[in-house]
Design an enzyme around this catalytic site. Structure first.
Site, PDB file in Angstrom:
ATOM      1  N   LYS A   9       0.851  -1.194   0.000  1.00 42.09           N
ATOM      2  CA  LYS A   9       0.000   0.000   0.000  1.00 42.09           C
ATOM      3  C   LYS A   9       0.884   1.240   0.000  1.00 42.09           C
ATOM      4  O   LYS A   9       2.072   1.194   0.359  1.00 42.09           O
ATOM      5  CB  LYS A   9      -0.933   0.028   1.215  1.00 42.09           C
ATOM      6  N   PRO A  97       9.695  -4.452  -0.079  1.00 36.83           N
ATOM      7  CA  PRO A  97      10.823  -4.168   0.815  1.00 36.83           C
ATOM      8  C   PRO A  97      10.356  -3.973   2.255  1.00 36.83           C
ATOM      9  O   PRO A  97       9.246  -3.491   2.504  1.00 36.83           O
ATOM     10  CB  PRO A  97      11.404  -2.860   0.249  1.00 36.83           C
ATOM     11  N   PHE A  99      10.714  -2.281   6.139  1.00 37.22           N
ATOM     12  CA  PHE A  99      11.012  -0.959   6.715  1.00 37.22           C
ATOM     13  C   PHE A  99      10.906   0.121   5.653  1.00 37.22           C
ATOM     14  O   PHE A  99      11.737   1.028   5.578  1.00 37.22           O
ATOM     15  CB  PHE A  99      12.415  -0.940   7.343  1.00 37.22           C
ATOM     16  N   ALA A 100       9.868   0.041   4.837  1.00 36.44           N
ATOM     17  CA  ALA A 100       9.792   0.909   3.660  1.00 36.44           C
ATOM     18  C   ALA A 100       8.508   1.719   3.561  1.00 36.44           C
ATOM     19  O   ALA A 100       8.299   2.423   2.585  1.00 36.44           O
ATOM     20  CB  ALA A 100       9.958   0.062   2.396  1.00 36.44           C
ATOM     21  N   GLY A 104       4.343  -4.105   4.045  1.00 40.95           N
ATOM     22  CA  GLY A 104       4.582  -5.494   3.662  1.00 40.95           C
ATOM     23  C   GLY A 104       4.322  -6.487   4.779  1.00 40.95           C
ATOM     24  O   GLY A 104       3.650  -7.504   4.581  1.00 40.95           O
ATOM     25  N   SER A 106       2.487  -6.092   7.479  1.00 42.54           N
ATOM     26  CA  SER A 106       1.063  -6.080   7.818  1.00 42.54           C
ATOM     27  C   SER A 106       0.244  -6.836   6.778  1.00 42.54           C
ATOM     28  O   SER A 106      -0.686  -7.569   7.112  1.00 42.54           O
ATOM     29  CB  SER A 106       0.564  -4.635   7.924  1.00 42.54           C
ATOM     30  N   SER A 107       0.600  -6.664   5.519  1.00 40.98           N
ATOM     31  CA  SER A 107      -0.110  -7.344   4.445  1.00 40.98           C
ATOM     32  C   SER A 107       0.114  -8.854   4.519  1.00 40.98           C
ATOM     33  O   SER A 107      -0.819  -9.647   4.327  1.00 40.98           O
ATOM     34  CB  SER A 107       0.346  -6.806   3.088  1.00 40.98           C
ATOM     35  N   ASP A 139      -1.691  -1.390  10.792  1.00 41.36           N
ATOM     36  CA  ASP A 139      -2.074  -1.396   9.376  1.00 41.36           C
ATOM     37  C   ASP A 139      -2.776  -2.679   8.947  1.00 41.36           C
ATOM     38  O   ASP A 139      -3.328  -2.750   7.852  1.00 41.36           O
ATOM     39  CB  ASP A 139      -0.831  -1.210   8.484  1.00 41.36           C
TER      40      ASP A 139
END
Length: 258
Positions: A9, A97, A99-100, A104, A106-107, A139
């Site tokens: 997201k 990635p 820490f971006a 990621g 959370s998904s 998230d």
């Protein structure tokens, strides 16, 4: 073996509305990135320990998928769930990635909850899955609901679908791992300026494309200046917007055929 996509997201806007204990409350527009996703599936294994197969920057106990498993097991007390994870590894083809600012982890957690619910016929409603997911991270509920676009508020637990066209994003992520707690701490200590309920409601009513056309990256995301304060090596990118607490930038990929 069924494979599931865990989409990234971006935050079209992210505004701080106040605090709740140690947490910051926010008003944000999350939008799915259709072109960037992890792929998850189950694979048989021979040892009973919980196993995640994939490239991660943390140990198993700190992984959001493992946390999702523990919260799901605690809520359901499902013998079938514990048996599944004793006999199968959860495999992740990691493309988002870490820490971006792209959600990621959370998904992945949200997708894992859906996989278990589907495979084991646990019968949990999507609202129940979102409640379980909220224990893993702020998230996660957005990803559980699977909306393409949504206004997210509170500390992430309030998710309201926005009916609008999904934009096609170009995403770039610098080689820089950003600590979300550090960015929020810098914001609270140096830049704290929450917006009003009226301003929040106004933003939440505007289509994403219009927002991106009318503000710059620092106006869109309250955490951008905080990230720059924490990480001076994070360079400004003209024409790009900053997602979450970073370090990724995004912009709309325009249709050259139009």
């Amino acid at each position: 073996m069924n494979r599931y996509r865990a989409y990234a997201k971006v935050n079209i806007f992210l505004k701080i509305t106040g605090t709740r204990g140690d947490y910051h409350t926010l008003s944000s527009r999350f939008m799915r990135v259709n072109s960037l996703f992890d792929t998850l599936w189950f694979e048989p294994k021979s040892t009973p320990e919980f196993e995640i197969r994939g490239t991660f920057d943390c140990d198993v106990a700190s992984n959001t998928i493992y946390k999702a498993y523990k919260y799901l097991l605690s809520d359901t007390h499902s013998h079938a769930l514990s048996t599944l994870m004793e006999t199968h590894a959860i495999c992740v083809d990691k493309k988002i990635p870490s820490f971006a600012g792209l959600g990621g982890g959370s998904s992945d957690a949200a997708t894992y909850l859906h996989m278990c619910n589907d495979r084991l016929d646990l019968g949990l409603s999507i609202d129940k899955l979102a409640l379980i997911g909220a224990n893993v991270g702020a998230d996660v509920p957005f990803f559980v609901y699977g909306y393409e676009s949504a206004n997210v508020s509170g500390i992430g637990e309030i998710v309201k679908q926005v009916n609008e066209p999904l934009l096609d994003f170009e995403v770039t992520t610098p080689e820089l791992q950003i600590s979300t707690p550090a960015v929020y701490r810098y914001y609270r200590e140096h830049l704290f300026a929450p917006i009003s309920e009226e301003e929040s409601a106004r933003l939440e009513a505007i289509p994403s494309r219009e927002i991106l056309a009318s503000v710059n990256s620092k106006e869109a995301n309250d955490l951008y200046n905080a990230a720059l304060g924490c990480y001076p090596e994070l360079s400004d990118k003209e024409g790009w917007f900053f997602s979450g607490s970073g370090s990724s930038f995004f912009r709309v990929r325009e249709d050259n055929n139009g």
